[in-house]
Design an enzyme around this catalytic site. Structure first.
Site, PDB file in Angstrom:
ATOM      1  N   ASP A  87       0.809  -1.210   0.000  1.00 51.53           N
ATOM      2  CA  ASP A  87       0.000   0.000   0.000  1.00 51.53           C
ATOM      3  C   ASP A  87       0.850   1.272   0.000  1.00 51.53           C
ATOM      4  OD1 ASP A  87      -2.383   1.532   0.268  1.00 51.53           O
ATOM      5  OD2 ASP A  87      -2.127   1.608   2.444  1.00 51.53           O
ATOM      6  N   GLU A  95       3.308  -7.862   7.710  1.00 52.20           N
ATOM      7  CA  GLU A  95       2.040  -8.501   7.351  1.00 52.20           C
ATOM      8  C   GLU A  95       2.181  -9.667   6.378  1.00 52.20           C
ATOM      9  OE1 GLU A  95      -0.985  -5.623   6.391  1.00 52.20           O
ATOM     10  OE2 GLU A  95      -1.112  -5.032   8.492  1.00 52.20           O
ATOM     11  N   ASN A 129      -0.393  -5.233  13.919  1.00 57.05           N
ATOM     12  CA  ASN A 129      -1.040  -4.214  13.093  1.00 57.05           C
ATOM     13  C   ASN A 129      -2.539  -4.449  13.229  1.00 57.05           C
ATOM     14  OD1 ASN A 129       1.527  -3.589  12.258  1.00 57.05           O
ATOM     15  ND2 ASN A 129       1.234  -4.132  10.105  1.00 57.05           N
ATOM     16  N   TYR A 155      -6.659  -2.852  13.120  1.00 60.94           N
ATOM     17  CA  TYR A 155      -7.537  -1.776  12.636  1.00 60.94           C
ATOM     18  C   TYR A 155      -8.964  -1.933  13.139  1.00 60.94           C
ATOM     19  CZ  TYR A 155      -3.652  -0.172   9.821  1.00 60.94           C
ATOM     20  OH  TYR A 155      -2.443   0.331   9.427  1.00 60.94           O
ATOM     21  N   TYR A 160     -10.993  -0.846   9.537  1.00 58.63           N
ATOM     22  CA  TYR A 160     -11.365  -1.881   8.557  1.00 58.63           C
ATOM     23  C   TYR A 160     -12.347  -2.868   9.175  1.00 58.63           C
ATOM     24  CZ  TYR A 160      -7.451  -0.245   5.729  1.00 58.63           C
ATOM     25  OH  TYR A 160      -6.607   0.527   4.977  1.00 58.63           O
ATOM     26  N   GLU A 190       0.909  -0.834  14.046  1.00 59.94           N
ATOM     27  CA  GLU A 190      -0.023  -0.053  13.232  1.00 59.94           C
ATOM     28  C   GLU A 190      -1.387  -0.033  13.904  1.00 59.94           C
ATOM     29  OE1 GLU A 190      -0.384  -1.002   9.038  1.00 59.94           O
ATOM     30  OE2 GLU A 190       1.776  -1.310   8.851  1.00 59.94           O
ATOM     31  N   LYS A 230      -4.210   8.174   6.482  1.00 63.86           N
ATOM     32  CA  LYS A 230      -4.183   7.883   7.925  1.00 63.86           C
ATOM     33  C   LYS A 230      -3.157   8.733   8.664  1.00 63.86           C
ATOM     34  CE  LYS A 230      -5.959   3.201   7.500  1.00 63.86           C
ATOM     35  NZ  LYS A 230      -5.721   2.964   6.065  1.00 63.86           N
TER      36      LYS A 230
HETATM   37  C1  BDP Z   1      -1.441  -2.320   6.642  1.00 61.07           C
HETATM   38  C2  BDP Z   1      -0.132  -2.167   5.912  1.00 61.07           C
HETATM   39  C3  BDP Z   1       0.192  -0.733   5.536  1.00 61.07           C
HETATM   40  C4  BDP Z   1      -1.056  -0.055   5.021  1.00 61.07           C
HETATM   41  C5  BDP Z   1      -2.088  -0.040   6.129  1.00 61.07           C
HETATM   42  C6  BDP Z   1      -3.391   0.654   5.710  1.00 61.07           C
HETATM   43  O1  BDP Z   1       0.940  -2.715   6.655  1.00 61.07           O
HETATM   44  O2  BDP Z   1       1.216  -0.711   4.582  1.00 61.07           O
HETATM   45  O3  BDP Z   1      -0.810   1.227   4.525  1.00 61.07           O
HETATM   46  O4  BDP Z   1      -2.410  -1.359   6.454  1.00 61.07           O
HETATM   47  O5  BDP Z   1      -4.279  -0.028   5.205  1.00 61.07           O
HETATM   48  O6  BDP Z   1      -2.085  -3.416   6.132  1.00 61.07           O
HETATM   49  O7  BDP Z   1      -3.504   1.850   5.884  1.00 61.07           O
END
Ligand code: BDP
Length: 615
Positions: free
Chosen positions: A166, A428, A482, A484, A488, A522, A586
């Site tokens: 990404d 990841e 990581n 979210y 997400y 993350e 982000k």
């Molecule tokens: C994670 C990745 C990162 C992405 C981030 C995102 O490690 O590179 O930019 O999510 O979705 O999966 O913002």
């Protein structure tokens, strides 16, 4: 062949000629450069800056998205005083492949877009005359190298890069190019380890590598090493390729309170004349994991900061010292103390600055995109091909070799920075099938072997690498998540459920983690720098604030969470797509490095948290 990744510095015995500037440049749309003799010089060229990515310099889309070979050329004069020296062109990085020609003759090739390499041009240079330096670069992605991706072809036959990651596939000569004129008998590497004693003294163990590039050179030399304090006073010295420097009342390198000593390494002949001299800065510090804590000089430290990118307007991923300076000012202003070099090793200037400013770095390899799920989901749904797990592909052995080369070079380059506290070996990757385990064991072992300081190792776990199914987390010295939840997963009004699911996952980790510390590498929510909305909606600044508040309340409930690195420091460019509006938003700062409102949420939190939070 000159093999050394020491940072290029001038000294009593070393000369440097910076080659940065406007270079000739040409896209090789038909891959005809070699056939047409472009290695001897370019005609019908553009001029572009070095260092820089090429993508955002032009105004047309074909240039921005160009995928294939592209060529650079510059000229230089080497003075005849350098006749008896090793002459080496040192590239900070060329993304992703490079072949170097001097006066038409090929001298070296290199694969890997984020680490330095040398072109040894000794014996190939015309002194006191113009010499032509040509570089053929290539930015195609593949599954045999990192970062992973593939090269696809449009219906009109044009190639394009399909990244499995990404961030934009920025390419070009991204870092500085320097001609180095070095002594034939040269210092090619050195390493240090540290012991801190109870009486406030410290031992610096060092090991110096010397190479003789002239077969007729008698190897009669001595190595002399000394350490100088900030005022330039010699505080310790020793002779020999290996040795110990004892420093009384040592000033330790600390978080946001750095103290650097100058290390001077001399090679001298029997008469005491200097043959070579290399000068660097080092920090005396120890870093280890004990009882679930990160200990810097024996004291607990809670990590707070960012995952970053090398990314800025126009120059893309090209080295930009002004951006580096601004980033450190923003990171200091907000009260952070750490960052991860997601998703590749950064320019050396970034680490040298961290050494000076007392920032902690988790240094990451370019191993990103090792995940088949999305592509497989489509294939599986259409029934077109059997699902092959990432680490059982036929490309895996070659990928592993390249990955190990990158780990070795990263550690070779960065091992002496006091700021570097840990290695992140992958981002990841797919970890839920047994076939991943031998691959992970190999890369973890490689890092352990290469690092004289035996820094802790980790990798960043994607959301589907869970306590129930991840086969590889146990290899980590500390675990990096990581996550979210609330973006997400169950975002917006449903953030309440996200928190519950998040806590449920953490409760499971709590049962199996042993005494490994965990950090978040993350967590983040896309946010428009312009959008305010009351009550919040996803993408508004208000929602980004609520998202962080929820995540922090989860972190604060688990004492074994020992760090939080938000995603991302700043908005950054990605490829085009339906979930990206001209890039990933982000950022806590905009791409221009101005604060969004979440910057104040973090500033408030991080300035309040003690350094040894959760000790
Ligand atoms: C994670 C990745 C990162 C992405 C981030 C995102 O490690 O590179 O930019 O999510 O979705 O999966 O913002």
């Amino acid at each position: 062949m000159y093999k050394s990744l020491l940072y290029p510095v001038a000294s009593a015995c070393r000369r440097l000629l910076p080659l940065d500037g406007m270079w000739k440049f040409k896209f090789d749309k038909k891959s005809e450069g070699n056939k047409e003799g472009w290695n001897t010089g370019l005609s019908d060229y553009d001029l572009v800056p070095v260092p820089s990515s090429f993508a955002d310099l032009f105004t047309d889309k074909d240039s921005r998205e160009f995928c294939g070979d592209f060529w650079y050329e510059t000229e230089f004069v080497a003075p005849s005083e350098w006749k008896d020296r090793e002459l080496v062109v040192r590239f900070g990085s060329v993304t992703h492949r490079a072949t170097v020609y001097i006066n038409g003759e090929e001298v070296t090739s290199h694969v890997g877009g984020f680490l330095p390499f040398n072109a040894d041009i000794t014996g190939k240079v015309k002194f006191d005359e113009m010499n032509k330096l040509v570089v053929k670069a290539n930015n195609e992605l593949s599954e045999k190298m990192i970062p992973c991706g593939k090269t696809s072809v449009r219906s009109d036959g044009t190639k394009y890069a399909q990244a499995y990651f990404d961030f934009f596939n920025y390419s070009g000569i991204h870092r500085s190019v320097k001609l180095m004129a070095l002594p034939k008998l040269s210092i090619t590497d050195y390493e240090t380890t540290y012991e801190i004693k109870d009486d406030r003294s410290a031992i610096v163990n060092y090991n110096v590598c010397v190479e003789d590039f002239a077969s007729d050179n008698s190897a009669n030399y001595e190595v002399k090493v000394c350490l100088k304090d900030k005022e330039g006073n010699v505080v310790a010295s020793s002779d020999g390729e290996k040795g110990k420097l004892k420093v009384e009342n040592a000033n330790l390198w600390n978080v946001r309170a750095a103290y650097l000593y100058t290390i001077v390494i001399d090679l001298v002949d029997k008469e005491g004349n200097k043959i070579d001299e290399y000068v660097d800065k080092i920090g005396i510090r120890t870093f280890e994991i004990k009882d679930g804590h990160f200990l810097l000089n024996g004291k607990p430290v809670y990590l707070r900061g960012f995952g970053k990118h090398e990314d800025s307007d126009i120059r893309g991923r090209g080295l930009d010292l002004a951006t580096i300076k601004r980033d450190y000012e923003c990171m200091k202003w907000i009260g952070s103390n750490c960052f991860r070099t997601s998703h590749y090793p950064y320019a050396e200037e970034m680490y040298r600055m961290a050494d000076e400013e007392g920032f902690l770095i988790i240094d990451e390899t370019p191993a990103v995109g090792m995940f088949e799920s999305l592509m497989n989901a489509v294939d599986a749904a259409s029934g077109s091909k059997a699902v092959v797990h990432w680490f059982e592909k036929e490309t895996t052995p070659e990928l592993l070799e390249h990955h190990k080369e990158c780990i070795k070079d990263m550690i070779k380059r960065d091992k002496n920075h006091p700021s570097v506290i840990a290695w992140s070996l992958l981002n990841e990757p797919e970890t839920i099938y047994e076939c991943a385990v031998p691959y992970f064991e190999a890369v973890f072992e490689c890092a352990r072997q290469e690092d004289p300081q035996k820094r802790p190792r980790t990798f960043a776990l994607v959301i589907n690498s869970t306590p129930d199914n991840c086969k590889c987390w146990h290899l980590c010295d500390f675990v990096s998540l990581n996550r979210y939840y609330g973006w997400y997963v169950m975002g917006g009004y449903n953030i309440v459920s996200a928190e519950q699911a998040f806590r449920a996952e953490m409760d499971k980790w709590a049962k199996i983690r042993g005494d490994k510390p965990f950090i978040f590498t993350e967590y983040g929510a896309d946010t428009s720098g312009e959008l305010h909305k009351l009550p919040s909606v996803m993408w508004s600044q208000e929602y980004q604030d609520e998202y962080y508040d929820m995540n922090h309340s989860v972190f604060d409930s688990y004492p074994w969470v020992q760090g939080e690195l938000v995603w991302n420091f700043a908005d950054f460019q990605t490829g085009e797509g339906i979930i990206r509006m001209n890039g990933n938003k982000k950022g806590i700062f905009t791409r221009n490095r101005q604060p969004k409102s979440a910057a104040y949420v973090l500033k408030h939190r991080w300035e309040e948290l003690p350094l040894d939070y959760k000790k």
